[in-house]
Design a protein around this motif. Structure first.
Motif, short mmCIF file in Angstrom:
data_model
loop_
_atom_site.label_atom_id
_atom_site.label_comp_id
_atom_site.label_asym_id
_atom_site.label_seq_id
_atom_site.Cartn_x
_atom_site.Cartn_y
_atom_site.Cartn_z
N PRO A 106 0.82 -1.22 0.00
CA PRO A 106 0.00 0.00 0.00
C PRO A 106 0.85 1.27 0.00
CG PRO A 106 0.13 -0.90 2.20
CD PRO A 106 0.93 -1.83 1.32
N SER A 107 0.21 2.38 -0.20
CA SER A 107 0.89 3.67 -0.14
C SER A 107 1.23 3.98 1.31
CB SER A 107 -0.02 4.77 -0.70
OG SER A 107 -1.15 4.93 0.16
N TYR A 149 4.74 -0.40 10.25
CA TYR A 149 3.81 -1.25 9.50
C TYR A 149 4.36 -2.67 9.39
CZ TYR A 149 0.72 -2.73 5.68
OH TYR A 149 -0.21 -3.40 4.90
N SER A 199 -2.95 11.29 8.20
CA SER A 199 -3.82 10.31 7.53
C SER A 199 -5.19 10.20 8.18
CB SER A 199 -3.15 8.93 7.53
OG SER A 199 -3.02 8.43 8.84
N LEU A 214 -3.04 4.75 7.79
CA LEU A 214 -4.48 4.69 8.04
C LEU A 214 -4.88 3.30 8.53
CD1 LEU A 214 -7.05 6.36 7.93
CD2 LEU A 214 -7.40 5.58 5.58
N ARG A 215 -4.26 2.29 7.96
CA ARG A 215 -4.57 0.91 8.37
C ARG A 215 -4.20 0.69 9.83
NH1 ARG A 215 -2.03 -4.32 5.27
NH2 ARG A 215 -3.01 -5.97 6.49
N LYS A 244 0.29 6.57 3.01
CA LYS A 244 -0.93 6.99 3.70
C LYS A 244 -1.81 5.79 4.05
CE LYS A 244 -4.97 9.99 3.40
NZ LYS A 244 -5.71 11.00 2.62
N ALA A 245 -1.90 4.85 3.12
CA ALA A 245 -2.73 3.67 3.37
C ALA A 245 -2.18 2.86 4.55
CB ALA A 245 -2.79 2.80 2.12
N LYS A 246 -0.86 2.80 4.67
CA LYS A 246 -0.24 2.07 5.78
C LYS A 246 -0.60 2.73 7.11
CE LYS A 246 3.79 0.05 3.45
NZ LYS A 246 5.26 -0.10 3.45
#
Length: 481
Positions: A15-16, A177, A50, A22-23, A18-20
């Motif tokens: 993932p990007s 992450y 994020s 946010l997750r 930001k996606a990391k």
């Protein structure tokens, strides 16, 4: 382990950034602190931006002032703050506060973590590129008594502090992450550290995994991955098998380096070490308390049979570590590159212990055709420092003649160059060698081991044969079945 973490294993796409973040932020169980010193709140910033950070971040801080930092984490006796010791102190202190201040009764499912970095970015004069220590202490089960930990050292290659800060921020996100979602695949976790980061921007030259979830991780193999993945040019590990930071080990030290295959380590290898070590320690400028001995293996040597055989690598490492030695794996096929690397960290004396055949190769022009200045450029880098070669003799198998610096045969074009360095004291013969062991070569011992011959044990240092037999080292996997 948290059910949320188990579900998250299903997602394997990279993932990007930001996606990391946010997750992680949306995972109700992951909760921890950020302590970042030296380059700003770069990692925490990604989590704040994020969204949903209140569910993840218990505290984010940066004690830039040394007096404030000392008041929080204690005084460093050596006055240095960008060190592994400082990072570990930060991680321990912050995790202690997490356990003290967050009620387990109120939050039984929380997975605590403490992320920290202590960094020096590039200076205004752009003389020092910058480096730092980055780490995370964390748990994957709320009942986990002992925490897991990942600690690494990085060197920045960018020429602007702002760019280095951005790189550090992304690297921190990737580490956090990876700790929670890729811990079960440490080799992939290592590669994912460079997600959205160009390898030309930052070098990872040391990393160690520890804790209950990394019990089966051998940090020496992790070191090898750093080399294989082009993350760094050289790695080191100590007798205990833990990775070492080359810069810290070599800093302002006198260095005696012995290059070999050590497949396996033989009586000749140890005789070379002991005799050259005695000479080196008696050199006028050498302080024994500021001296390090390095047993070096090149990546090219590990690839001599094709692809790197990791079990073969571990067998070699096992024996050298059992003898109490510090091991270095490098990409430096040419000796001048090895010396150039050492010279980055010390101006003290450097000794290279080598056999006659290795010295002949040093004076072979074919190894320097890629240099604009050819062999003269290489030798300028090799011999202009306070360096000396300690030459171990070789017995000519056909004539029985003992080959030394006095009768070694180099290419006719190299004779005068060789004489120049020899008679200027750059090459010194080892005279008190053991003549009874000159016939021993690692390659012959290896053949005897794999063929099941019985007379190889007496060719090895005391105790080494027992280790090889007990652990079945250097035996083909097919033969073990």
């Amino acid at each position: 382990m948290s059910s949320v973490l188990k579900k998250d294993f299903a997602f394997e796409n990279i993932p990007s950034t930001k996606a990391k973040t946010l997750r992680i932020n949306l995972n109700p169980d992951i909760y921890g602190t950020f302590a970042e010193i030296g380059a700003g709140q770069e990692t925490a910033r990604h989590f704040f931006r994020s969204g949903g950070a209140s569910g993840t971040i218990a505290k984010a801080m940066s004690a830039y002032d040394k007096d404030f930092s000392d008041a929080i984490y204690g005084v460093e006796n050596d006055g240095r703050y960008v060190t592994q010791a400082r990072l570990k102190t930060m991680l321990s202190h912050e995790m202690g506060l997490m356990e003290e201040r967050i009620s387990r009764e109120k939050h039984p499912e929380r997975l605590f973590f403490s992320y920290a970095n202590t960094v020096a970015t590039i200076d205004f004069a752009k003389k020092y590129k910058g480096h730092g220590w980055v780490g995370i202490r964390f748990q994957l089960d709320p009942d986990q008594k002992e925490f897991d930990e990942i600690i690494m050292h990085v060197r920045f290659k960018q020429n602007e502090a702002r760019l280095q800060q951005e790189t550090l921020g992304i690297l921190g996100v990737n580490l956090i992450y990876g700790a929670f979602y890729k811990y079960h695949k440490p080799r992939k976790l290592l590669k994912y550290l460079y997600d959205h980061i160009d390898k030309d921007t930052v070098e990872i030259d040391m990393i160690n995994f520890s804790g209950p979830n990394f019990e089966k991780v051998d940090n020496r193999l992790i070191s090898l991955q750093l080399i294989k993945n082009d993350m760094t040019d050289a790695v080191m590990f100590g007798p205990d098998g833990n990775n070492l930071l080359p810069a810290a080990v070599l800093y302002k030290k006198n260095i005696l380096a012995l290059r070999g295959s050590y497949r396996p380590v033989t009586k000749v290898n140890m005789d070379m070490f002991e005799k050259s070590h005695n000479i080196f320690m008696n050199e006028q400028t050498v302080n024994p308390d500021k001296t390090i001995v390095i047993f070096e293996i090149t990546l090219a040597n590990l690839k001599a049979s094709g692809e790197i055989d990791e079990q073969d690598f571990m067998d070699r490492a096992e024996l050298l570590c059992s003898l109490g030695h510090t091991v270095m794996i490098s990409k430096f096929q040419e000796y001048f590159r090895l010396v150039e690397y050492f010279s980055n960290y010390t101006k003290a004396k450097i000794g290279l212990t080598m056999g006659v055949n290795n010295l002949v190769e040093v004076f072979d022009e074919k190894y320097y055709r890629h240099l604009s200045g050819g062999i003269l450029e290489a030798f300028g880098k090799l011999f202009f420092k306070d360096l000396k070669v300690y030459l171990y003799p070789m017995k000519n198998e056909e004539t029985g003649q003992i080959m030394t610096s006095n009768n070694v045969k180099v290419h006719p074009r190299m004779k005068e160059l060789y004489k120049f360095f020899k008679y200027n004291g750059k090459v010194m013969d080892i005279f008190d060698y053991d003549p009874e062991i000159l016939h021993i070569f690692s390659r012959d011992v290896l053949k005897k081991i794999t063929n099941g011959d019985k007379d190889w044990e007496k060719m090895l240092p005391e105790g080494i044969a027992e280790i090889i037999k007990r652990k079945e080292l250097f035996v083909r996997k097919a033969d073990k079945k």
